[in-house]
Design an enzyme around this catalytic site. Structure first.
Site, PDB file in Angstrom:
ATOM      1  N   HIS A 176       0.835  -1.200   0.000  1.00  0.00           N
ATOM      2  CA  HIS A 176       0.000   0.000   0.000  1.00  0.00           C
ATOM      3  C   HIS A 176       0.875   1.258   0.000  1.00  0.00           C
ATOM      4  CE1 HIS A 176      -3.426   2.344   2.230  1.00  0.00           C
ATOM      5  NE2 HIS A 176      -3.207   2.804   1.011  1.00  0.00           N
TER       6      HIS A 176
ATOM      7  N   GLU B 296       2.354   1.592  -3.329  1.00  0.00           N
ATOM      8  CA  GLU B 296       1.367   2.133  -4.277  1.00  0.00           C
ATOM      9  C   GLU B 296       1.350   3.664  -4.207  1.00  0.00           C
ATOM     10  OE1 GLU B 296      -2.667   3.775  -3.950  1.00  0.00           O
ATOM     11  OE2 GLU B 296      -2.907   1.702  -3.212  1.00  0.00           O
ATOM     12  N   HIS B 297       1.423   4.193  -2.986  1.00  0.00           N
ATOM     13  CA  HIS B 297       1.431   5.651  -2.829  1.00  0.00           C
ATOM     14  C   HIS B 297       2.751   6.256  -3.313  1.00  0.00           C
ATOM     15  CE1 HIS B 297      -2.065   6.742  -0.056  1.00  0.00           C
ATOM     16  NE2 HIS B 297      -2.223   5.465  -0.306  1.00  0.00           N
TER      17      HIS B 297
ATOM     18  N   GLU C 111      -4.472   7.038   6.904  1.00  0.00           N
ATOM     19  CA  GLU C 111      -5.532   6.428   6.093  1.00  0.00           C
ATOM     20  C   GLU C 111      -5.997   5.119   6.739  1.00  0.00           C
ATOM     21  OE1 GLU C 111      -4.423   5.486   2.029  1.00  0.00           O
ATOM     22  OE2 GLU C 111      -6.236   4.294   1.765  1.00  0.00           O
TER      23      GLU C 111
HETATM   24 ZN   LIG Z   1      -4.103   4.543   0.170  1.00  0.00          ZN
END
Ligand SMILES: [Zn+2]
Length: 1025
Positions: A102, A105-106, A203
């Site tokens: 994750h 991905e960012h 998040e």
């Molecule tokens: Zn995210």
């Protein structure tokens, strides 16, 4: 973004088809025809074609390829749809819960070799006319999709995406910003305490404040305890600080490699160009590796297991004593077995969907819980599929009873099977869904095939849906007990099953805060003075990097001149049928007819207005005419694509204090079912059933639960709605219908011991709402079926004319307006005119049981047709991209934030935000930034592109003409707005910032949803709820 994939049956059924150019498919120049010219074995730009298959159901040709040098997989779906899509997915199979896929991905979106600027991804949002751009981390893959209707844009975005995923910078600073870091609470003050910061860190804290998501995560982790599914791919907040920058880079090297990649392209652009660009810009620079990312099969348990977990209490749950969840999950076969997956997803639907399904009857109707558990039905997002069934919102004593009922129901299904008509209704639903045309078909396909393809399933086989339908029908014919035997095999005799219960713990949030504090201390205690100094310096460095002006000129960009200069027009015909205004819009709807009606609420007394959403949500679910609610549900599934009713507040396009209040009826059907669809509406109008208290209670409970669950996900919407409450009359009603007021109202209704009062009120609402005198209709259908559709509508209107009453509006201040402003003497609609409305400044804080805030401030400005509306729209986009994104997300650590213009309001918002008062200050600084005028022509052009990508977003044939029908916005008005957008200048932006947004110029309101807040509690200007 981090995504938990929901059940695959929904994916099958949501598979919508956009088939805009029916006639073009017959011409030799159509995209699917052209693609059929390819032959297996053919080599194009380093790729070899493996398979070419025509898929007539979906009007496309599938071309499967592999890349010779790297082994990358590629699928192209050639289809006459201009909304072209690209996606690349990597199999990402983490073995810990640090959230490495994750965070990766960012961070890959934070700059790459060719585009070394900070966050090229967000910058491209403003340099493109994309119709979709995003990135997702699922449990076992990470996907990067975009779509656009412009071929130059496609090329630009493809370059940026390829460079981002294959050649990212992955700077240490990016890792701190997006992942996690230790930093002084106030970065400019070395004495302020050290805290954890980071976008993904916040998040995920936000994500797991949602009990439904928390439960889904636990369930997957425990049902697949032996490999990648046992960890949290998005990141467990307390594990995230264990990730190092080096581990992140290592994960990229092994997982984001072409040999571990699957490319998908879709649309009418030529395949060769895509292949050439992908080969040249990325794949040619790699050699094949063995990525070793396979997920091994889950070993089957010899005995069932049970587990229990805790969660935070939910203050908004309808009943505080009933907050437990329990469900039973079964491991199913591998999802790469396409037909078995298809069968099991249909079977799952038969078992749990709708009031006629056995589990609905057994679990929902006895009202043991408020609704099914958040995970229910077939889930094909993991290597082996699973099926789950259970309840949320139940008391602890009922746990054993629920387990017993689940077993009993399975036995019962094995015994009696399913009614033939329900199977027929389900197949009808698939037929409709394949014909219904949506605007994001490419994206729907990409997500539909992603999971199975990820485990080397055949994506082409998955697309051939009618082959599966036919095989399914044959299997049933050959063996009438086919489905029952599946239930026996996969549910009754299956020992790999998990019973998972979850209960609220009053101490949960405190315990969490305490563990976070411990984690923090663990990190902080080992720090030397030197380390602390370094942290402080790095914090300042990051801050200055975030504040530094940036040169984004290396990024490709469309120009304002690439935007279509004129508005595409939608011809409609407005007439009157039996005194009711009707709008007809001829569209290539692929054999479906779409019906809408708007009924205004002007004669309804004010005190009944909060009940309108409840009325809307139950009116098609209680039974009607000679049908009880089960039969009605069955009939709706067999004959229509769904029938729904929703409450609407429609601000007038030219006056801020005028609005229309109503209820929109919406349904669709295959042409052959027109009489049935209108027959059902007739019975709903003439003879709705209201007297079944048991049924009503089930529906009320489910609505209240759904509203309560939605807050942690859509908190920004609730904050924005509340901030706007006292700014316009429409804003006030909007809060009543869909804001926190409504959430609390439904909670109160759900807690009532006796619903008879509500039952007595519903017929009163009906009298006012189903009055043809206050109604107008719209039909979208093919030219061939329009007159037939009108005839059936006419019959319907005749049959309901008994409800026609000329009642007086409850308020004297109504005004008639022509539905189409071009037809002065044509049919009219009635608006409420509150010209004496006094907006007022109000700030409201809702204390919520979650650890992040949703902050909003809203300013009353001008309506759509006002000349400043265009400037304010461009300003909102520019402030978001050039200022607020940096302040609220990058520096502030919120998941998102920005400004938007709509409904006459200029609204700031933040999403999953660790800050509150600071964010409000950032909104104010945003206005100062705008007034200082330190933005360039390039900044303005980018904001315009971004506004136009929304203005020109594709509209499905079913929705064409709706902006005229609902909002009274004509093509001429849209065109005037378009021309004004083109003309917006630097001076215009300065001017509107000064005149509307400066403190004290216009009335504003604010609202925050968030955890207990000392600062706000002590500030008397806030109202605390
Ligand atoms: Zn995210």
């Amino acid at each position: 973004m981090w995504r938990q994939t929901k059940t695959a049956i929904h994916k099958v059924l949501r598979l919508n088809v956009l088939h805009r150019h029916t006639c073009r498919a017959l011409q030799s120049t159509s995209a699917p025809e052209r693609a059929l010219q390819y032959t297996p074995g053919q080599n194009i730009h380093g790729f070899t074609i493996k398979e070419v298959v025509s898929v007539p159901d979906l009007f496309l040709t599938a071309v499967k390829l592999t890349h010779d040098q790297t082994g990358a997989h590629y699928l192209h779906a050639a289809r006459d749809d201009s909304n072209n899509l690209f996606s690349v997915q990597f199999r990402t199979t983490p073995m810990d819960s640090t959230g490495v896929p994750h965070i990766l991905e960012h961070t890959v979106l934070c700059g790459s070799q060719r585009f070394p600027v900070r966050d090229p991804f967000f910058k491209m949002l403003n340099r493109s006319l994309s119709t979709f751009m995003n990135a997702f981390t699922a449990s076992d893959y990470t996907m990067y999709p975009f779509s656009t209707q412009n071929s130059k844009d496609f090329k630009n975005l493809l370059s940026v995406y390829l460079d981002a995923v294959f050649f990212p910078c992955l700077r240490e600073q990016d890792f701190w910003q997006e992942g996690w870091r230790l930093e002084n609470e106030d970065p400019s003050n070395p004495k302020s305490p050290l805290v954890f910061k980071g976008v993904v860190f916040n998040e995920m804290k936000g994500a797991f404040s949602d009990n439904e998501r928390l439960y889904a995560q636990y369930l997957q982790n425990k049902l697949f305890p032996d490999h990648t599914y046992s960890v949290v791919s998005g990141g467990e907040p307390l594990c995230i600080p264990d990730l190092t920058w080096n581990q992140l880079k290592q994960f990229h090297a092994t997982h984001y490699h072409p040999s571990n990649a699957r490319f998908f392209t879709y649309g009418d652009l030529p395949l060769e160009q895509h292949l050439q660009q992908i080969h040249q810009e990325a794949l040619s620079k790699f050699e094949r590796i063995d990525p070793k990312t396979e997920v091994p099969p889950q070993p089957h348990w010899p005995y069932p297991r049970e587990a229990h977990v805790s969660c935070g209490p939910d203050a908004l749950a309808p009943d505080q004593t009933r907050q437990n969840t329990l469900c039973v999950s079964f491991l199913l076969p591998e999802i790469t077995d396409c037909f078995e997956g298809f069968t099991l997803s249909l079977l799952s639907s038969l078992m749990v969907s709708g009031p006629n399904s056995p589990f609905y009857k057994a679990l929902i109707e006895p009202k043991i819980g408020t609704d099914f558990s958040s995970v229910v039905g077939y889930d094909g997002s993991t290597r082996e599929a699973s099926f789950s069934v259970g309840l949320q919102g139940m008391s602890e004593q009922d746990m054993e009873r629920v387990k017993h009922i689940i077993n009993q129901t399975i036995d019962h299904i094995i015994q009696v099977g399913f009614e033939e008509e329900r199977i027929e209704a389900l197949l009808h639903k698939i037929e409709i869904q394949m014909k219904h045309q949506s605007t994001n078909f490419g994206l729907a396909l990409a997500s539909y095939i992603a999971s199975s393809w990820n485990h080397d399933g055949d994506p082409v086989e998955l697309l051939q849906i009618s082959d599966s339908v036919n095989r399914f029908k044959q299997a049933l014919k050959d063996n009438p007990r086919y489905l029952q035997e599946k239930v026996q095999e996969y549910f009754k005799d299956n020992t790999h099953r998990l019973t998972l219960s979850m209960s609220p713990d009053e101490q949960y949030l405190d315990k969490q805060a305490k563990s976070e504090e411990e984690k923090l201390q663990q990190k902080v205690q080992v720090l030397t003075e030197e380390d602390r100094k370094e942290i402080y310096d790095k914090g300042l460095e990051l801050l200055s990097a975030q504040s530094a002006p940036q040169d984004a000129s290396c990024l490709p960009a469309l120009k304002v001149s690439d935007i279509d200069p004129v508005t595409t027009r939608t011809p409609v015909q407005i007439s009157s049928v039996g005194g009711v205004p009707v709008q007809l819009c001829e569209q290539p709807t692929n054999g479906l007819v779409y019906f809408r009606a708007l009924c205004n609420l002007n004669t309804l007394s004010e005190d009944l207005r909060p009940l309108v959403p409840l009325f809307c949500s139950v009116i098609t679910k209680m039974g009607c005419g000679s049908l009880d609610y089960r039969q009605q549900a069955q009939e709706m599934e067999l004959r229509t694509g769904g029938m729904s009713v929703s409450a609407q507040v429609i601000p007038d396009s030219s006056h801020l204090d005028m609005y229309e209040q109503g209820m929109v009826l919406s349904s669709s059907c295959l042409e052959r079912n027109l009489p049935h669809m209108f027959g059902l509406w007739r019975d709903v109008f003439n003879r709705p059933h209201f007297d079944n208290e048991e049924r009503l209670r089930v529906l009320v409970m489910m609505s209240a639960q759904e509203l309560a669950n939605g807050i942690s996900y859509s908190g920004h919407m609730y904050a924005m709605t509340r901030a706007a409450r006292h700014l316009t009359p429409a804003g006030d009603l909007h809060e009543t219908f869909g804001g926190m007021e409504q959430v609390k109202f439904m909670k109160r209704v759900a807690e009532m011991q006796d619903l008879n009062h509500v039952i007595r009120t519903l017929p009163r609402l009906k009298k006012h709402l189903f009055n043809p005198h206050n109604m107008r209709c719209a039909i979208n259908a093919t030219p061939q079926k329009m007159s037939d559709s009108t005839k059936h509508l006419e019959t319907f209107l005749k049959e309901v004319s008994g409800n026609r009453k000329d009642r007086k509006p409850v308020r004297p201040n109504t005004i008639l307006k022509p539905i189409d402003p071009r037809l002065e003497s044509g049919p009219t609609k009635t608006l409420i005119d509150d010209s004496n409305y006094q907006p007022c400044h109000m700030k409201t804080f809702f204390q919520m049981p979650f650890p992040v805030n949703f902050v909003s401030q809203s300013i009353r400005t001008v309506p759509f047709t006002h000349q400043d509306y265009a400037s304010l729209s461009v300003l909102a986009r520019m402030m978001t991209a050039k200022y607020l994104h940096g302040e609220i997300r990058e520096k502030g650590g919120a998941y998102g934030g920005g400004a938007r213009m709509g409904s006459g309001l200029f609204t700031f918002y933040s999403y999953r935000d660790p800050q509150s008062a600071q964010t409000l200050a950032a909104f104010r600084r945003g206005v100062d930034w705008a007034k200082a005028g330190l933005f360039s022509q390039q900044d303005i052009d980018e904001a315009k592109l971004s506004v136009f990508s929304a203005v020109d977003a594709p509209v499905a044939p079913s929705d064409k003409g709706m902006s005229l029908f609902l909002n009274g916005v004509t093509d001429d008005m849209r065109d005037a707005h378009r021309q004004r957008l083109f003309r917006v200048s630097h001076q215009d932006l300065l001017d509107v910032a000064e005149r509307y947004l400066s403190v004290g110029r216009c009335t504003d309101g604010a609202a925050i949803l968030g955890p207990e807040n000392e600062v706000i509690r002590k500030d008397p200007s806030w109202i605390i709820k």
